[in-house]
Design a protein around this motif. Structure first.
Motif, PDB file in Angstrom:
ATOM      1  N   ALA A 136       0.019  20.491 -15.037  1.00 35.07           N
ATOM      2  CA  ALA A 136      -0.287  19.095 -14.696  1.00 35.07           C
ATOM      3  C   ALA A 136      -0.945  19.004 -13.317  1.00 35.07           C
ATOM      4  CB  ALA A 136       0.985  18.258 -14.736  1.00 35.07           C
ATOM      5  N   MET A 137      -0.529  19.856 -12.401  1.00 38.90           N
ATOM      6  CA  MET A 137      -1.129  19.850 -11.069  1.00 38.90           C
ATOM      7  C   MET A 137      -2.594  20.269 -11.120  1.00 38.90           C
ATOM      8  SD  MET A 137       2.105  21.606  -9.123  1.00 38.90           S
ATOM      9  CE  MET A 137       1.277  21.836  -7.562  1.00 38.90           C
ATOM     10  N   VAL A 138      -2.866  21.315 -11.891  1.00 40.78           N
ATOM     11  CA  VAL A 138      -4.249  21.766 -12.028  1.00 40.78           C
ATOM     12  C   VAL A 138      -5.097  20.692 -12.699  1.00 40.78           C
ATOM     13  CG1 VAL A 138      -5.746  23.441 -13.172  1.00 40.78           C
ATOM     14  CG2 VAL A 138      -3.690  24.224 -11.985  1.00 40.78           C
ATOM     15  N   GLU A 139      -4.552  20.036 -13.703  1.00 45.44           N
ATOM     16  CA  GLU A 139      -5.292  18.975 -14.388  1.00 45.44           C
ATOM     17  C   GLU A 139      -5.593  17.813 -13.449  1.00 45.44           C
ATOM     18  OE1 GLU A 139      -6.728  18.991 -17.379  1.00 45.44           O
ATOM     19  OE2 GLU A 139      -6.095  21.089 -17.450  1.00 45.44           O
ATOM     20  N   GLU A 140      -4.682  17.549 -12.520  1.00 41.29           N
ATOM     21  CA  GLU A 140      -4.914  16.489 -11.534  1.00 41.29           C
ATOM     22  C   GLU A 140      -6.129  16.823 -10.664  1.00 41.29           C
ATOM     23  OE1 GLU A 140      -3.463  12.769  -9.712  1.00 41.29           O
ATOM     24  OE2 GLU A 140      -3.022  13.813 -11.582  1.00 41.29           O
ATOM     25  N   VAL A 141      -6.219  18.077 -10.250  1.00 42.62           N
ATOM     26  CA  VAL A 141      -7.349  18.499  -9.422  1.00 42.62           C
ATOM     27  C   VAL A 141      -8.638  18.461 -10.230  1.00 42.62           C
ATOM     28  CG1 VAL A 141      -8.315  20.400  -8.068  1.00 42.62           C
ATOM     29  CG2 VAL A 141      -5.880  19.884  -7.920  1.00 42.62           C
ATOM     30  N   LYS A 142      -8.580  18.896 -11.481  1.00 42.21           N
ATOM     31  CA  LYS A 142      -9.765  18.831 -12.342  1.00 42.21           C
ATOM     32  C   LYS A 142     -10.245  17.394 -12.509  1.00 42.21           C
ATOM     33  CE  LYS A 142      -8.977  22.891 -15.338  1.00 42.21           C
ATOM     34  NZ  LYS A 142      -8.693  23.315 -16.732  1.00 42.21           N
ATOM     35  N   VAL A 311      -6.790  18.209  -0.932  1.00 44.46           N
ATOM     36  CA  VAL A 311      -5.825  18.227  -2.039  1.00 44.46           C
ATOM     37  C   VAL A 311      -4.659  17.250  -1.816  1.00 44.46           C
ATOM     38  CG1 VAL A 311      -4.105  19.680  -3.193  1.00 44.46           C
ATOM     39  CG2 VAL A 311      -6.449  20.515  -2.872  1.00 44.46           C
ATOM     40  N   PRO A 312      -4.037  17.187  -0.617  1.00 41.18           N
ATOM     41  CA  PRO A 312      -2.953  16.220  -0.429  1.00 41.18           C
ATOM     42  C   PRO A 312      -3.380  14.774  -0.657  1.00 41.18           C
ATOM     43  CG  PRO A 312      -2.906  17.859   1.322  1.00 41.18           C
ATOM     44  CD  PRO A 312      -4.183  18.072   0.571  1.00 41.18           C
ATOM     45  N   VAL A 313      -4.621  14.444  -0.322  1.00 34.85           N
ATOM     46  CA  VAL A 313      -5.136  13.089  -0.552  1.00 34.85           C
ATOM     47  C   VAL A 313      -5.150  12.786  -2.050  1.00 34.85           C
ATOM     48  CG1 VAL A 313      -7.110  11.542  -0.265  1.00 34.85           C
ATOM     49  CG2 VAL A 313      -6.576  13.221   1.508  1.00 34.85           C
ATOM     50  N   ILE A 314      -5.602  13.768  -2.839  1.00 40.24           N
ATOM     51  CA  ILE A 314      -5.687  13.584  -4.293  1.00 40.24           C
ATOM     52  C   ILE A 314      -4.302  13.364  -4.890  1.00 40.24           C
ATOM     53  CG2 ILE A 314      -6.248  14.792  -6.446  1.00 40.24           C
ATOM     54  CD1 ILE A 314      -8.561  16.143  -4.827  1.00 40.24           C
ATOM     55  N   PHE A 315      -3.311  14.134  -4.411  1.00 36.70           N
ATOM     56  CA  PHE A 315      -1.964  13.982  -4.962  1.00 36.70           C
ATOM     57  C   PHE A 315      -1.246  12.753  -4.412  1.00 36.70           C
ATOM     58  CE2 PHE A 315      -2.903  18.129  -6.443  1.00 36.70           C
ATOM     59  CZ  PHE A 315      -2.074  18.338  -7.548  1.00 36.70           C
ATOM     60  N   GLU A 316      -1.639  12.300  -3.234  1.00 37.35           N
ATOM     61  CA  GLU A 316      -1.049  11.085  -2.682  1.00 37.35           C
ATOM     62  C   GLU A 316      -1.589   9.838  -3.382  1.00 37.35           C
ATOM     63  OE1 GLU A 316      -1.271   8.335   1.366  1.00 37.35           O
ATOM     64  OE2 GLU A 316      -2.140  10.347   1.384  1.00 37.35           O
ATOM     65  N   LYS A 317      -2.905   9.766  -3.539  1.00 34.11           N
ATOM     66  CA  LYS A 317      -3.540   8.550  -4.051  1.00 34.11           C
ATOM     67  C   LYS A 317      -3.886   8.616  -5.528  1.00 34.11           C
ATOM     68  CE  LYS A 317      -5.465   7.430   0.507  1.00 34.11           C
ATOM     69  NZ  LYS A 317      -4.594   6.257   0.706  1.00 34.11           N
ATOM     70  N   GLY A 318      -3.848   9.809  -6.107  1.00 35.88           N
ATOM     71  CA  GLY A 318      -4.163   9.974  -7.525  1.00 35.88           C
ATOM     72  C   GLY A 318      -5.597  10.418  -7.742  1.00 35.88           C
ATOM     73  N   ALA A 319      -5.793  11.204  -8.789  1.00 35.46           N
ATOM     74  CA  ALA A 319      -7.116  11.756  -9.086  1.00 35.46           C
ATOM     75  C   ALA A 319      -8.138  10.658  -9.333  1.00 35.46           C
ATOM     76  CB  ALA A 319      -7.033  12.685 -10.293  1.00 35.46           C
ATOM     77  N   ALA A 320      -7.735   9.597 -10.030  1.00 38.12           N
ATOM     78  CA  ALA A 320      -8.683   8.533 -10.364  1.00 38.12           C
ATOM     79  C   ALA A 320      -9.198   7.838  -9.114  1.00 38.12           C
ATOM     80  CB  ALA A 320      -8.014   7.524 -11.299  1.00 38.12           C
ATOM     81  N   HIS A 321      -8.321   7.646  -8.141  1.00 37.23           N
ATOM     82  CA  HIS A 321      -8.738   7.005  -6.890  1.00 37.23           C
ATOM     83  C   HIS A 321      -9.809   7.841  -6.201  1.00 37.23           C
ATOM     84  CE1 HIS A 321      -8.287   4.686  -3.130  1.00 37.23           C
ATOM     85  NE2 HIS A 321      -8.423   5.858  -2.516  1.00 37.23           N
ATOM     86  N   TYR A 322      -9.573   9.152  -6.130  1.00 37.06           N
ATOM     87  CA  TYR A 322     -10.531  10.023  -5.452  1.00 37.06           C
ATOM     88  C   TYR A 322     -11.848  10.096  -6.216  1.00 37.06           C
ATOM     89  CZ  TYR A 322     -12.349  13.903  -2.738  1.00 37.06           C
ATOM     90  OH  TYR A 322     -13.136  14.677  -1.926  1.00 37.06           O
TER      91      TYR A 322
END
Length: 510
Positions: A136-142, A311-322
């Motif tokens: 799930a973490m990798v999918e978030e980054v993708k 990466v911390p920004v993506i996990f804090e705010k969500g992939a869609a936000h970024y």
């Protein structure tokens, strides 16, 4: 009568210190003591507006007000409240037009205060990651669309997934902090101004891929960044962020620094890995890719500082936000470093898509000399030159590739109309010859022949331009790594765009 404590923020960033920030900080403490003022001096990273450094911010209880550039002589008037101000930093036009995600805390916090880091959103991303599976973490980054911020622009999530899916008894996360490109300083700014976000990003990368150890490979020319990173790693370890029980989760990750010896080619990932292992910094043939057989022969993620710090920004705010920022396949924001002969040099973080001309003329304010802009080199010493008629090019990976250029680490170096582009092309070849690791013939020999061929053009040899073109094609297609492979970008773009500087007609240059 007791006076309220005045908070004074002075950068400890290398650029600010080079411009006198330490002397200003000392003057503030002396003046406060002489006046019996209660002053809390806080050393921060830089806000990134280098022409205003040392930039001092004063908070008397009603918010931070900026002054700059400040000299020690100006301190009494600043403490009096009678000096001319810049207002809040956020209202300065250069800063107000930015979208600060990766650099949101730089210049705001004490970089060595973990409580300050947490107060401003730090560790939210890590705590969320600890509740997720590696897949799930990798999918978030993708899903975020994050691509490498060091040069090639390879999708970060795909690289992580390759390491995650590769069976091995050990895996590694390697942070490439060997920031060697001319006109670039974003990695240094993060390490000096917000080091915990890099540490947090490396921990998340380790959790996602199954890597229990990380290395920060940092250039020896960054003594301040080395010192701050060393202290921040120790602070993180003492606070339970590193080690065998991350934030009480039973997950493990440890990290350390390795300092390079000054070779430009060690910015290339396989040369970096050789150096990291204590070997000579030379390029490895690929395959195998580092994701399969990297550091010490084990699967390794090699990411740039900015990639990992995002990466911390993506996990804090969500992939869609970024992913909501940017254009095409260039998603999120890019910290663009504006340097060279430019009025307003500094770091400008913005969503992909801003035209190059806006960055140079509007944000950068044109040349510092006041003369017309002649050329802009984007992507470091191996990046192509762009002429003013190309300034409508949107800042995105595919957009630059379509124009024969590359974004690289997003350094922009501006030249006015006094620049001799034949000399700049010769410098690119000479730079390659000096910095080549010697592993492959096209780079080792080709760069030397390139210098000679450009000298022949300067001497009026009409057969030399065709020879230079053929040589550049050979270097581009035959070199093992980007040092030899990308040197043709500045050489051929200079030849094509500025034939007069080579004593040629446009037809002869093409």
């Amino acid at each position: 009568m007791t006076h309220p404590t005045i908070k004074v923020y002075v950068p400890l960033d290398s650029a600010a210190r080079a411009l006198g920030a330490d002397d200003v900080a000392d003057a503030i403490l002396r003046e406060a003591k002489a006046r019996d003022l209660s002053v809390e001096l806080i050393r921060t990273g830089t806000r990134g507006m280098i022409w205003l450094e040392p930039l001092v911010e004063i908070d008397r209880g009603e918010g931070r007000i900026a002054y700059g550039p400040v000299t020690p002589d100006a301190v009494p008037a600043i403490l009096d409240g009678s000096a001319e101000t810049l207002g809040p930093v956020e209202a300065i036009p250069f800063f107000a037009r930015q979208t600060r995600l990766t650099f949101a805390r730089c210049g705001v916090i004490d970089p060595l205060s973990l409580p300050d880091y947490e107060t401003h959103g730090g560790l939210i991303g890590l705590r969320r990651a600890l509740t997720m599976t590696p897949e799930a973490m990798v999918e978030e980054v993708k899903a975020s669309g994050l691509r490498g911020r060091g040069g090639a622009g390879f999708p970060t999530g795909i690289k992580w997934d390759t390491v995650r899916l590769t069976e091995a008894d050990r895996k590694y996360i390697v942070c490439n902090a060997d920031e060697g490109d001319s006109g670039t300083f974003a990695d240094r700014m993060i390490m000096e101004g917000d080091p915990f976000c890099l540490i947090e990003g490396m921990i998340i990368a380790g959790l996602a891929t199954g890597a229990a150890r990380g290395f920060v490979y940092i250039r020896s020319e960054y003594p301040d960044a080395i010192a701050i990173m060393d202290r921040s790693i120790r602070i993180a370890r003492e606070a339970g962020l590193l080690g065998v029980d991350i934030l009480g989760s039973a997950q493990s990750f440890e990290m350390e620094m390795r300092v390079g010896a000054g070779a430009y080619v060690c910015g290339e990932e396989t040369s970096l890995l050789n150096s990291l292992e204590g070997k000579r910094g030379v390029v490895r043939a690929k395959p195998p890719l580092p994701a399969l057989k990297g550091a010490f022969g084990k699967p390794t993620v090699v990411n740039n500082v900015i990639s990992l710090a995002t990466v911390p920004v993506i996990f804090e705010k969500g992939a869609a936000h970024y992913a909501d920022f940017g254009l095409g396949r260039s998603r999120g924001t890019m910290p663009i470093q504006i340097a060279g002969n430019v009025a307003h040099g500094g770091l400008f973080e913005t969503a992909f898509g801003m035209p190059l001309g806006d960055l140079v003329n509007d944000i950068g304010g044109g040349t510092a000399s006041g003369r017309p802009v002649k050329a802009v080199q984007v992507g470091g010493p191996l990046g192509a030159y762009f002429a003013p008629h190309q300034f409508d090019t949107a800042f995105g990976y595919e957009d630059f590739d379509a124009k024969g250029g590359l974004i690289g680490h997003a350094g922009i170096v501006v030249f006015d109309d006094s620049a001799d582009m034949l000399s700049m092309a010769r410098f690119a070849m000479e730079f390659c010859a000096v910095e080549s690791c010697g592993k492959c013939t096209p780079c080792r020999i080709g760069a030397v022949r390139g210098v000679e061929t450009i000298d022949r053009i300067a001497a009026g040899d009409r057969a030399a331009p065709a020879l230079l073109t053929d040589l550049c094609n050979t270097m581009r297609d035959g070199s093992l790594c980007a040092l030899g492979g990308f040197t043709p970008y500045p050489v051929m773009s200079a030849l094509r765009l500025f034939p007069d500087d080579f004593g040629l007609t446009t037809e002869a240059a093409e």
